[in-house]
Design a protein around this motif. Structure first.
Motif, PDB file in Angstrom:
ATOM      1  N   ASP A  43       0.802  -1.222   0.000  1.00 52.09           N
ATOM      2  CA  ASP A  43       0.000   0.000   0.000  1.00 52.09           C
ATOM      3  C   ASP A  43       0.838   1.276   0.000  1.00 52.09           C
ATOM      4  OD1 ASP A  43      -2.326  -1.540   0.092  1.00 52.09           O
ATOM      5  OD2 ASP A  43      -2.253  -1.672   2.284  1.00 52.09           O
ATOM      6  N   HIS A  44       2.142   1.153  -0.028  1.00 51.90           N
ATOM      7  CA  HIS A  44       3.010   2.330  -0.054  1.00 51.90           C
ATOM      8  C   HIS A  44       2.929   2.999  -1.423  1.00 51.90           C
ATOM      9  CE1 HIS A  44       6.728   4.738   0.146  1.00 51.90           C
ATOM     10  NE2 HIS A  44       6.658   4.597   1.454  1.00 51.90           N
ATOM     11  N   GLU A  45       3.147   4.320  -1.469  1.00 52.91           N
ATOM     12  CA  GLU A  45       3.090   5.027  -2.746  1.00 52.91           C
ATOM     13  C   GLU A  45       4.163   4.541  -3.715  1.00 52.91           C
ATOM     14  OE1 GLU A  45       3.644   9.143  -2.049  1.00 52.91           O
ATOM     15  OE2 GLU A  45       5.684   8.958  -1.223  1.00 52.91           O
ATOM     16  N   ASP A  46       5.258   3.985  -3.197  1.00 53.32           N
ATOM     17  CA  ASP A  46       6.302   3.411  -4.044  1.00 53.32           C
ATOM     18  C   ASP A  46       6.136   1.905  -4.220  1.00 53.32           C
ATOM     19  OD1 ASP A  46       7.516   5.815  -4.511  1.00 53.32           O
ATOM     20  OD2 ASP A  46       8.910   5.644  -2.832  1.00 53.32           O
ATOM     21  N   GLY A  47       5.015   1.354  -3.749  1.00 49.17           N
ATOM     22  CA  GLY A  47       4.747  -0.062  -3.927  1.00 49.17           C
ATOM     23  C   GLY A  47       5.750  -0.927  -3.178  1.00 49.17           C
ATOM     24  N   VAL A  48       5.998  -2.135  -3.703  1.00 47.61           N
ATOM     25  CA  VAL A  48       6.892  -3.074  -3.024  1.00 47.61           C
ATOM     26  C   VAL A  48       8.339  -2.599  -3.035  1.00 47.61           C
ATOM     27  CG1 VAL A  48       5.397  -5.031  -3.507  1.00 47.61           C
ATOM     28  CG2 VAL A  48       7.202  -4.451  -5.130  1.00 47.61           C
ATOM     29  N   ALA A  49       8.654  -1.627  -3.901  1.00 51.39           N
ATOM     30  CA  ALA A  49      10.013  -1.088  -3.936  1.00 51.39           C
ATOM     31  C   ALA A  49      10.395  -0.492  -2.581  1.00 51.39           C
ATOM     32  CB  ALA A  49      10.132  -0.034  -5.031  1.00 51.39           C
ATOM     33  N   ALA A  50       9.410   0.108  -1.892  1.00 52.12           N
ATOM     34  CA  ALA A  50       9.698   0.698  -0.582  1.00 52.12           C
ATOM     35  C   ALA A  50      10.158  -0.367   0.404  1.00 52.12           C
ATOM     36  CB  ALA A  50       8.460   1.415  -0.053  1.00 52.12           C
ATOM     37  N   GLY A  51       9.530  -1.537   0.374  1.00 48.62           N
ATOM     38  CA  GLY A  51       9.914  -2.615   1.275  1.00 48.62           C
ATOM     39  C   GLY A  51      11.296  -3.162   0.982  1.00 48.62           C
ATOM     40  N   VAL A  52      11.655  -3.185  -0.306  1.00 45.43           N
ATOM     41  CA  VAL A  52      13.004  -3.625  -0.683  1.00 45.43           C
ATOM     42  C   VAL A  52      14.037  -2.745  -0.010  1.00 45.43           C
ATOM     43  CG1 VAL A  52      14.640  -3.810  -2.603  1.00 45.43           C
ATOM     44  CG2 VAL A  52      12.307  -4.650  -2.880  1.00 45.43           C
ATOM     45  N   VAL A  53      13.836  -1.446  -0.099  1.00 44.86           N
ATOM     46  CA  VAL A  53      14.797  -0.502   0.483  1.00 44.86           C
ATOM     47  C   VAL A  53      14.733  -0.523   2.008  1.00 44.86           C
ATOM     48  CG1 VAL A  53      15.482   1.916   0.584  1.00 44.86           C
ATOM     49  CG2 VAL A  53      14.706   0.926  -1.575  1.00 44.86           C
ATOM     50  N   GLN A  54      13.529  -0.608   2.582  1.00 48.10           N
ATOM     51  CA  GLN A  54      13.400  -0.653   4.037  1.00 48.10           C
ATOM     52  C   GLN A  54      14.124  -1.864   4.626  1.00 48.10           C
ATOM     53  OE1 GLN A  54       9.227  -0.507   4.992  1.00 48.10           O
ATOM     54  NE2 GLN A  54       8.933   1.506   4.053  1.00 48.10           N
ATOM     55  N   SER A  55      13.941  -3.008   4.005  1.00 44.36           N
ATOM     56  CA  SER A  55      14.597  -4.219   4.509  1.00 44.36           C
ATOM     57  C   SER A  55      16.110  -4.103   4.387  1.00 44.36           C
ATOM     58  CB  SER A  55      14.090  -5.452   3.761  1.00 44.36           C
ATOM     59  OG  SER A  55      14.467  -5.413   2.389  1.00 44.36           O
ATOM     60  N   MET A  56      16.566  -3.500   3.297  1.00 41.76           N
ATOM     61  CA  MET A  56      18.006  -3.334   3.101  1.00 41.76           C
ATOM     62  C   MET A  56      18.587  -2.378   4.132  1.00 41.76           C
ATOM     63  SD  MET A  56      19.945  -2.066  -0.328  1.00 41.76           S
ATOM     64  CE  MET A  56      19.198  -0.426  -0.156  1.00 41.76           C
ATOM     65  N   HIS A  57      17.895  -1.244   4.381  1.00 41.98           N
ATOM     66  CA  HIS A  57      18.374  -0.292   5.374  1.00 41.98           C
ATOM     67  C   HIS A  57      18.406  -0.922   6.763  1.00 41.98           C
ATOM     68  CE1 HIS A  57      17.439   3.574   2.883  1.00 41.98           C
ATOM     69  NE2 HIS A  57      18.483   2.905   2.444  1.00 41.98           N
ATOM     70  N   ARG A  58      17.359  -1.683   7.109  1.00 37.19           N
ATOM     71  CA  ARG A  58      17.345  -2.329   8.421  1.00 37.19           C
ATOM     72  C   ARG A  58      18.502  -3.319   8.536  1.00 37.19           C
ATOM     73  NH1 ARG A  58      11.892  -4.623  11.070  1.00 37.19           N
ATOM     74  NH2 ARG A  58      11.599  -2.354  11.170  1.00 37.19           N
ATOM     75  N   LEU A  59      18.762  -4.032   7.467  1.00 43.96           N
ATOM     76  CA  LEU A  59      19.873  -4.983   7.464  1.00 43.96           C
ATOM     77  C   LEU A  59      21.201  -4.259   7.707  1.00 43.96           C
ATOM     78  CD1 LEU A  59      20.930  -7.885   6.846  1.00 43.96           C
ATOM     79  CD2 LEU A  59      21.074  -7.182   4.455  1.00 43.96           C
ATOM     80  N   LEU A  60      21.427  -3.134   7.019  1.00 44.46           N
ATOM     81  CA  LEU A  60      22.675  -2.383   7.189  1.00 44.46           C
ATOM     82  C   LEU A  60      22.803  -1.853   8.611  1.00 44.46           C
ATOM     83  CD1 LEU A  60      22.836  -0.326   3.849  1.00 44.46           C
ATOM     84  CD2 LEU A  60      23.808  -2.571   4.348  1.00 44.46           C
TER      85      LEU A  60
END
Length: 275
Positions: A43-60
């Motif tokens: 439901d994010h305005e950037d779609g699933v792309a937002a989750g890709v980046v969020q998961s990557m940032h959390r990992l870092l």
């Protein structure tokens, strides 16, 4: 010049229907460095792309990985599969080409109508034909493509008998579609099968996902670049390999079932499972 003291890490991200998982692996040691998970951002305005980046940032953040240590990012996604199952696809305009008996065949086999995708889901197509007896008339092609767009097509397909041997006409149609600002697929770019019906159907399915997958690819690439990571962003293919974002923009159908394929590839490569 790269610092030899830095680790070389690969990040893998799986976009699932519920959660998006990210893991980091040390290339030299083949060891898991860390993992992170976030809810998939449908439901994010950037779609699933937002989750890709969020998961990557959390990992870092949680593992202390420096952006310059990352040498590759690859993600698998169920987006293409979900789009088909849910009917979240664009209307496709099919432009058939041919002359004489092959023209009659093109008129018959490339006219797809409504393609059933699953319970309550269909892919709607529109159809036009351009005779190539006197060669490819690019003005006629432009007129036909514009008619398809006016009819509601948001993506286009070029279909011609035996284009696997002579793809020039289909490639010209794709080029003209690009000039009109509409994504397009040539049947010969996806498969080398001679059967025009199957080639056209495959290309239509691919084209139907182009608008949503191009948007996702662009958003993901921008977000990864903004994070400071310069490593290439790759996407899992359904055969277990990977392709770059530019290839995904053209052939999203190759990402279908990339999640399960990634698991099989991992079992083959790292667990040495032979069967």
């Amino acid at each position: 010049m790269s610092d030899p003291a830095l680790r070389k890490l690969k990040i893998g991200i799986d976009v699932g229907g519920t959660f998006t998982h990210a893991v980091a692996v040390d290339v030299a040691r083949t060891e898991l460095v860390g993992k992170a998970v976030v809810p998939t951002t449908h439901d994010h305005e950037d779609g699933v792309a937002a989750g890709v980046v969020q998961s990557m940032h959390r990992l870092l953040e949680e593992t202390g990985i420096a952006p310059e240590e990352v040498v590759l990012i690859a993600h698998s996604t169920t987006q293409a599969t979900n789009a088909l199952l849910e009917g979240d696809v664009a209307k496709v305009g099919v432009l058939a080409l041919g002359s004489g008996p092959q023209g009659l065949r093109a008129r018959r086999e490339a006219r797809l109508g409504s393609v059933p995708l699953g319970p309550g889901a269909t892919l709607e197509t529109a159809f036009r034909f351009v005779d190539t007896a006197q060669g490819l008339d690019e003005n006629a092609v432009r007129v036909a493509l514009q008619e398809l767009v006016d009819e509601g097509a948001r993506a286009l397909v070029a279909a011609e008998p035996f284009s696997v041997d002579r793809p020039e006409n289909e490639e010209a149609v794709v080029r003209i579609a690009g000039e009109l600002g509409v994504p397009a697929t040539a049947t010969s770019a996806l498969t080398q099968l001679y059967g025009l019906r199957m080639r056209t159907l495959t290309a239509a399915i691919n084209a139907s996902m182009l608008p949503i997958m191009i948007e996702t690819a662009d958003r993901t690439a921008r977000a990864v670049a903004a994070s400071g990571i310069e490593a290439p962003l790759m996407v899992m293919r359904s055969d277990g390999g990977i392709m770059d974002i530019e290839a995904m923009r053209k052939r999203p159908v190759l990402t279908m079932l990339s999640g399960p394929a990634a698991g099989v590839a991992a079992a083959l490569m790292y667990e040495r499972i032979a069967n």
